[in-house]
Design a protein around this motif. Structure first.
Motif, PDB file in Angstrom:
ATOM      1  N   LEU A   1      16.633 -49.865  16.172  1.00 18.97           N
ATOM      2  CA  LEU A   1      15.255 -50.190  16.544  1.00 18.97           C
ATOM      3  C   LEU A   1      14.614 -51.170  15.557  1.00 18.97           C
ATOM      4  N   PHE A   2      14.939 -51.010  14.296  1.00 14.73           N
ATOM      5  CA  PHE A   2      14.426 -51.980  13.322  1.00 14.73           C
ATOM      6  C   PHE A   2      15.035 -53.359  13.564  1.00 14.73           C
ATOM      7  N   GLU A   3      16.302 -53.389  13.932  1.00 15.01           N
ATOM      8  CA  GLU A   3      16.933 -54.667  14.255  1.00 15.01           C
ATOM      9  C   GLU A   3      16.266 -55.300  15.466  1.00 15.01           C
ATOM     10  N   ARG A   4      15.869 -54.495  16.442  1.00 16.70           N
ATOM     11  CA  ARG A   4      15.157 -55.028  17.613  1.00 16.70           C
ATOM     12  C   ARG A   4      13.784 -55.553  17.218  1.00 16.70           C
ATOM     13  N   ALA A   5      13.129 -54.863  16.281  1.00 11.08           N
ATOM     14  CA  ALA A   5      11.830 -55.336  15.805  1.00 11.08           C
ATOM     15  C   ALA A   5      11.970 -56.707  15.144  1.00 11.08           C
ATOM     16  N   ILE A   6      13.053 -56.880  14.372  1.00 13.55           N
ATOM     17  CA  ILE A   6      13.289 -58.163  13.708  1.00 13.55           C
ATOM     18  C   ILE A   6      13.581 -59.257  14.736  1.00 13.55           C
ATOM     19  N   GLU A   7      14.320 -58.913  15.800  1.00 10.67           N
ATOM     20  CA  GLU A   7      14.597 -59.885  16.856  1.00 10.67           C
ATOM     21  C   GLU A   7      13.305 -60.379  17.490  1.00 10.67           C
ATOM     22  N   GLN A   8      12.346 -59.463  17.683  1.00  5.33           N
ATOM     23  CA  GLN A   8      11.089 -59.827  18.324  1.00  5.33           C
ATOM     24  C   GLN A   8      10.133 -60.551  17.377  1.00  5.33           C
ATOM     25  N   ASP A   9      10.246 -60.263  16.081  1.00  4.79           N
ATOM     26  CA  ASP A   9       9.382 -60.922  15.095  1.00  4.79           C
ATOM     27  C   ASP A   9      10.180 -61.121  13.804  1.00  4.79           C
ATOM     28  N   PRO A  10      10.949 -62.209  13.731  1.00  5.48           N
ATOM     29  CA  PRO A  10      11.829 -62.443  12.575  1.00  5.48           C
ATOM     30  C   PRO A  10      11.079 -62.670  11.258  1.00  5.48           C
ATOM     31  N   ASP A  11       9.769 -62.849  11.316  1.00  4.13           N
ATOM     32  CA  ASP A  11       8.989 -63.096  10.102  1.00  4.13           C
ATOM     33  C   ASP A  11       8.244 -61.858   9.606  1.00  4.13           C
ATOM     34  N   TYR A  12       8.572 -60.694  10.161  1.00  4.56           N
ATOM     35  CA  TYR A  12       7.866 -59.450   9.807  1.00  4.56           C
ATOM     36  C   TYR A  12       8.616 -58.761   8.674  1.00  4.56           C
ATOM     37  N   ALA A  13       8.120 -58.911   7.446  1.00  3.31           N
ATOM     38  CA  ALA A  13       8.831 -58.421   6.253  1.00  3.31           C
ATOM     39  C   ALA A  13       9.044 -56.915   6.273  1.00  3.31           C
ATOM     40  N   VAL A  14       8.064 -56.169   6.771  1.00  9.80           N
ATOM     41  CA  VAL A  14       8.155 -54.712   6.739  1.00  9.80           C
ATOM     42  C   VAL A  14       9.333 -54.207   7.572  1.00  9.80           C
ATOM     43  N   ALA A  15       9.644 -54.914   8.670  1.00  4.99           N
ATOM     44  CA  ALA A  15      10.777 -54.491   9.500  1.00  4.99           C
ATOM     45  C   ALA A  15      12.087 -54.573   8.715  1.00  4.99           C
ATOM     46  N   TYR A  16      12.217 -55.604   7.886  1.00  7.99           N
ATOM     47  CA  TYR A  16      13.415 -55.724   7.054  1.00  7.99           C
ATOM     48  C   TYR A  16      13.458 -54.597   6.016  1.00  7.99           C
ATOM     49  N   ALA A  17      12.289 -54.260   5.467  1.00  4.77           N
ATOM     50  CA  ALA A  17      12.229 -53.181   4.475  1.00  4.77           C
ATOM     51  C   ALA A  17      12.694 -51.864   5.085  1.00  4.77           C
ATOM     52  N   TRP A  18      12.211 -51.573   6.284  1.00  2.00           N
ATOM     53  CA  TRP A  18      12.566 -50.301   6.897  1.00  2.00           C
ATOM     54  C   TRP A  18      13.976 -50.300   7.465  1.00  2.00           C
ATOM     55  N   LEU A  19      14.491 -51.495   7.821  1.00  2.00           N
ATOM     56  CA  LEU A  19      15.911 -51.579   8.166  1.00  2.00           C
ATOM     57  C   LEU A  19      16.729 -51.196   6.939  1.00  2.00           C
ATOM     58  N   GLY A  20      16.335 -51.712   5.772  1.00  2.00           N
ATOM     59  CA  GLY A  20      17.023 -51.346   4.536  1.00  2.00           C
ATOM     60  C   GLY A  20      16.938 -49.862   4.260  1.00  2.00           C
ATOM     61  N   CYS A  21      15.766 -49.273   4.505  1.00  2.00           N
ATOM     62  CA  CYS A  21      15.584 -47.834   4.295  1.00  2.00           C
ATOM     63  C   CYS A  21      16.486 -47.036   5.232  1.00  2.00           C
ATOM     64  N   GLY A  22      16.582 -47.478   6.479  1.00  2.00           N
ATOM     65  CA  GLY A  22      17.458 -46.804   7.439  1.00  2.00           C
ATOM     66  C   GLY A  22      18.913 -46.871   7.023  1.00  2.00           C
ATOM     67  N   LEU A  23      19.320 -48.024   6.503  1.00  2.00           N
ATOM     68  CA  LEU A  23      20.690 -48.160   6.009  1.00  2.00           C
ATOM     69  C   LEU A  23      20.918 -47.274   4.784  1.00  2.00           C
ATOM     70  N   GLY A  48      13.421 -59.633   3.538  1.00  2.00           N
ATOM     71  CA  GLY A  48      12.029 -59.219   3.628  1.00  2.00           C
ATOM     72  C   GLY A  48      11.200 -59.775   2.487  1.00  2.00           C
ATOM     73  N   LEU A  49      11.733 -59.722   1.267  1.00  2.00           N
ATOM     74  CA  LEU A  49      11.011 -60.246   0.103  1.00  2.00           C
ATOM     75  C   LEU A  49      10.852 -61.752   0.167  1.00  2.00           C
ATOM     76  N   ALA A  50      11.829 -62.434   0.770  1.00  2.00           N
ATOM     77  CA  ALA A  50      11.709 -63.881   0.932  1.00  2.00           C
ATOM     78  C   ALA A  50      10.532 -64.225   1.838  1.00  2.00           C
ATOM     79  N   LEU A  51      10.231 -63.334   2.783  1.00  2.00           N
ATOM     80  CA  LEU A  51       9.096 -63.536   3.688  1.00  2.00           C
ATOM     81  C   LEU A  51       7.780 -63.114   3.051  1.00  2.00           C
ATOM     82  N   ASP A  52       7.825 -62.050   2.238  1.00  2.00           N
ATOM     83  CA  ASP A  52       6.606 -61.542   1.598  1.00  2.00           C
ATOM     84  C   ASP A  52       6.991 -60.929   0.256  1.00  2.00           C
ATOM     85  N   GLU A  53       6.765 -61.679  -0.811  1.00  2.00           N
ATOM     86  CA  GLU A  53       7.169 -61.211  -2.139  1.00  2.00           C
ATOM     87  C   GLU A  53       6.323 -60.044  -2.626  1.00  2.00           C
TER      88      GLU A  53
END
Length: 224
Positions: A1-23, A48-53
């Motif tokens: 689901l986090f991967e789907r969130a990133i597909e829909q909004d590739p610039d959303y840093a929080v989605a990358y953070a929570w994908l990392g948390c899920g992993l 995610g940090l590259a998008l929002d430090e």
């Protein structure tokens, strides 16, 4: 689901953070090869940090990744940044205590862990695990056992510290029983190797845990 969130909004840093948390949770439950999961987790949060430090969640997860990799200084840098950005997040506050134990600062670690418990009275069990560690590495073995008694279902790390504390307090019988329980939890687990690989900055912090552990296991092998 986090991967789907990133597909829909590739610039959303929080989605990358929570994908990392899920992993990261997948590592806990060993749902895939651990090194592969660590690499995927790091890749996600770095994007995610590259998008929002200034995303505190990315810093929190990256601190944990670096702790797993044994890069304690870098872990502490990300942890401190996460805490600066979000000082009242109980997970970040608690993780500060976890990292500081490995950094050889258990007195400070205890205060951070206790603060996280005040911030979230309904905290996860792992908060008590980090309190046990902080107390143990101050040489307060009886208090660490008291904290362990409040964990209804002790996990592997809890049993390791219980075994070591009992041996340090001169109760080899109870320590041996705990070693048997540890073996029942994970028959193929090598507790000595596990401790040797923990990312302690100070060797004495590793030895205070490793010596009683090795002693109990050696005695049990001799008896067998």
């Amino acid at each position: 689901l986090f991967e789907r969130a990133i597909e829909q909004d590739p610039d959303y840093a929080v989605a990358y953070a929570w994908l990392g948390c899920g992993l990261g949770q997948a590592m806990v439950f060993e749902l895939d090869d651990i090194p592969t999961l660590v690499d995927r987790c790091q890749s996600a949060v770095e994007k995610g940090l590259a998008l929002d430090e200034n995303d505190s969640e990315c810093h929190r997860v990256l601190a944990q990744v670096n702790l797993v990799r044994g890069k304690l200084r870098r872990s502490l840098q990300h942890q401190e940044r996460a805490l600066f950005l979000n000082p009242n997040d109980d997970r970040i506050v608690n993780a500060m205590g976890e990292v500081l134990v490995f950094a050889g600062r258990p007195e400070e670690a205890e205060q951070w862990v206790l603060k996280s418990m005040r911030l979230n009275p309904y905290h996860p069990v792992r908060y008590r695990t980090h309190l046990v560690r902080a107390l143990f590495h101050q040489g307060r073995f009886e208090e660490s056992l008291e904290a362990l008694e409040r964990i209804d279902k002790p996990r592997r790390d809890d049993l390791i510290y219980k075994l070591a504390a009992l041996e340090r307090l001169g109760d080899p019988g109870a320590a041996a029983k705990t070693a048997v329980q540890l073996g029942d939890e994970s028959a193929e687990f090598d507790p000595v190797r596990f401790v040797e690989e923990l990312p302690f900055q100070n060797e004495e912090d590793r030895e205070v845990l490793l010596e009683p552990l090795a002693s109990v296991l050696a005695n049990m092998t001799d008896l067998a």
